[in-house]
Design an enzyme around this catalytic site. Structure first.
Site, PDB file in Angstrom:
ATOM      1  N   TYR A   1       0.819  -1.214   0.000  1.00 11.80           N
ATOM      2  CA  TYR A   1       0.000   0.000   0.000  1.00 11.80           C
ATOM      3  C   TYR A   1       0.854   1.265   0.000  1.00 11.80           C
ATOM      4  O   TYR A   1       1.711   1.430   0.874  1.00 11.80           O
ATOM      5  CB  TYR A   1      -0.932   0.060   1.217  1.00 11.80           C
ATOM      6  CG  TYR A   1      -1.957  -1.049   1.314  1.00 11.80           C
ATOM      7  CD1 TYR A   1      -2.325  -1.816   0.203  1.00 11.80           C
ATOM      8  CD2 TYR A   1      -2.578  -1.335   2.535  1.00 11.80           C
ATOM      9  CE1 TYR A   1      -3.265  -2.832   0.317  1.00 11.80           C
ATOM     10  CE2 TYR A   1      -3.517  -2.351   2.645  1.00 11.80           C
ATOM     11  CZ  TYR A   1      -3.855  -3.093   1.543  1.00 11.80           C
ATOM     12  OH  TYR A   1      -4.785  -4.098   1.662  1.00 11.80           O
TER      13      TYR A   1
ATOM     14  N   GLY B   1     -18.835  -1.995  -0.093  1.00  8.89           N
ATOM     15  CA  GLY B   1     -18.869  -2.139  -1.557  1.00  8.89           C
ATOM     16  C   GLY B   1     -17.953  -1.140  -2.247  1.00  8.89           C
ATOM     17  O   GLY B   1     -18.345  -0.519  -3.229  1.00  8.89           O
TER      18      GLY B   1
ATOM     19  N   GLY C   1     -17.128   1.648  -1.197  1.00 14.75           N
ATOM     20  CA  GLY C   1     -17.727   2.977  -1.065  1.00 14.75           C
ATOM     21  C   GLY C   1     -19.046   3.134  -1.793  1.00 14.75           C
ATOM     22  O   GLY C   1     -19.722   4.148  -1.642  1.00 14.75           O
TER      23      GLY C   1
END
Length: 343
Positions: free
Chosen positions: A63, A214, A216
């Site tokens: 990330y 989901g 967002g």
């Protein structure tokens, strides 16, 4: 400021890991669905999550640019009581480009990643260390054997898998108990209900849903405004073209039900996941304090069996248009995560 919430605690797996009823997914802070937030803001959000009762934080070595996400989490940990935090990170994805996700699971790679994450995070041990995606060229027993050694050395406390197939879960668990399985799970992505959730319950493995809102979608911003221009969702099958137009109808049904429950659509989507069992700990992420408070308050949304059915019926899975993720990620998902037999 939302009132202080007494966050319930749950046990993940059967080895003794106890975490807050939901965690905080740190991924979005360093950009993927949006631009990276400034470092101070990212650190402030993680701290606020802790002060609001979240003690379970999820990051990964992939990330952010140059592992930024782990470095940020490491900075926050210096200012918080380490013994009160359950820190999860992951290894196994060593590269992502437009066409493929490159996965590596050799024992040497597992060890070198763990040691590099410990340094970046500035900690002596990682509470929950996940294999982020399964390397289908390496028998899972080999990767797990090395992780088992790292547990023996005290570098990691518990082992997790992410996007693993039933066969891989069973074989991994036979080498060393798996504490948690991280999978995509939300109102519109429910494929783990059939085989994977029952298997985890049979083996005593906790379930950590990622993207529980989901990606967002159920927060509604993309539906009522638009997907941010620099977001990876610009290419997501469910957020583009005709699929997106079809899926909007699902959002408006959930919005209507949320009004009935006196909460937001995102809170209803999260509450639905939270009600799926005491062994389920979602890890929603957000880049805004206001949304963080809203997510935390979803713990207060109480749903009956009839409510849960009504919510499910509003999102018929066969009506959801588009693959659950980009093609390159589908190819490294649980469906394709069997490994060769041990040598």
């Amino acid at each position: 400021m939302a009132e202080q919430v007494e966050m319930p605690r749950v046990k993940l797996g059967t080895q003794g890991l106890e975490v807050s009823k939901f965690g905080y997914g740190c991924m979005g802070l360093t950009g993927i669905y949006n631009s990276p937030v400034p470092e101070e803001e990212g650190i402030a959000i993680i701290k606020e999550a802790f002060h609001k009762g979240i003690t379970f934080f999820d990051t990964s070595d992939i990330y952010g640019v140059n592992h930024a996400n782990e470095y940020w989490v490491g900075k926050v940990l210096k200012e918080l009581p380490r013994e009160n935090i359950q820190l999860a990170t992951k290894f196994g994805i060593c590269g992502i480009d437009a066409s493929q996700v490159i996965v590596k699971g050799s024992p040497e790679y597992a060890r070198s990643c763990c040691e590099a994450s410990l340094k970046r995070l500035g900690v002596d041990y990682i509470d929950l260390y996940y294999i982020h995606r399964i390397d289908t060229t390496v028998p899972i027993e080999e990767t797990m054997g090395e992780l088992k050694k790292l547990v023996g050395e005290g570098k990691i406390k518990y082992i997790g898998l992410s996007e693993a197939s039933p066969d891989t879960i069973r074989r991994a668990h036979a080498v060393h108990p798996i504490t948690a399985l991280q999978m995509e799970y939300s109102l519109w992505t429910r494929d783990i209900e059939e085989e994977i959730i029952p298997l985890c319950r049979e083996l005593g493995i906790g379930i950590v849903p990622y993207s529980p809102v989901g990606r967002g979608f159920f927060a509604g911003k993309a539906v009522v405004e638009s997907v941010p221009p620099n977001s990876s969702l610009q290419h997501h099958p469910r957020f583009t073209g005709e699929n997106f137009d079809k899926n909007k109808a699902i959002y408006f049904r959930i919005e209507k039900l949320a009004k009935k429950h006196g909460c937001t659509p995102a809170q209803l989507a999260l509450a639905w996941v939270l009600h799926q069992g005491n062994d389920i700990v979602p890890i929603p992420g957000t880049t805004k304090i206001k949304n963080l408070h809203e997510n935390i308050d979803s713990v207060k949304v109480k749903l009956t069996k009839d409510d849960l059915k009504e919510i499910c019926d509003a999102v018929p899975v066969n009506e959801v248009a588009g693959l659950k993720t980009m093609e390159a990620f589908v190819r490294v998902s649980a469906r394709f995560a069997n490994t060769p037999p041990p040598k």
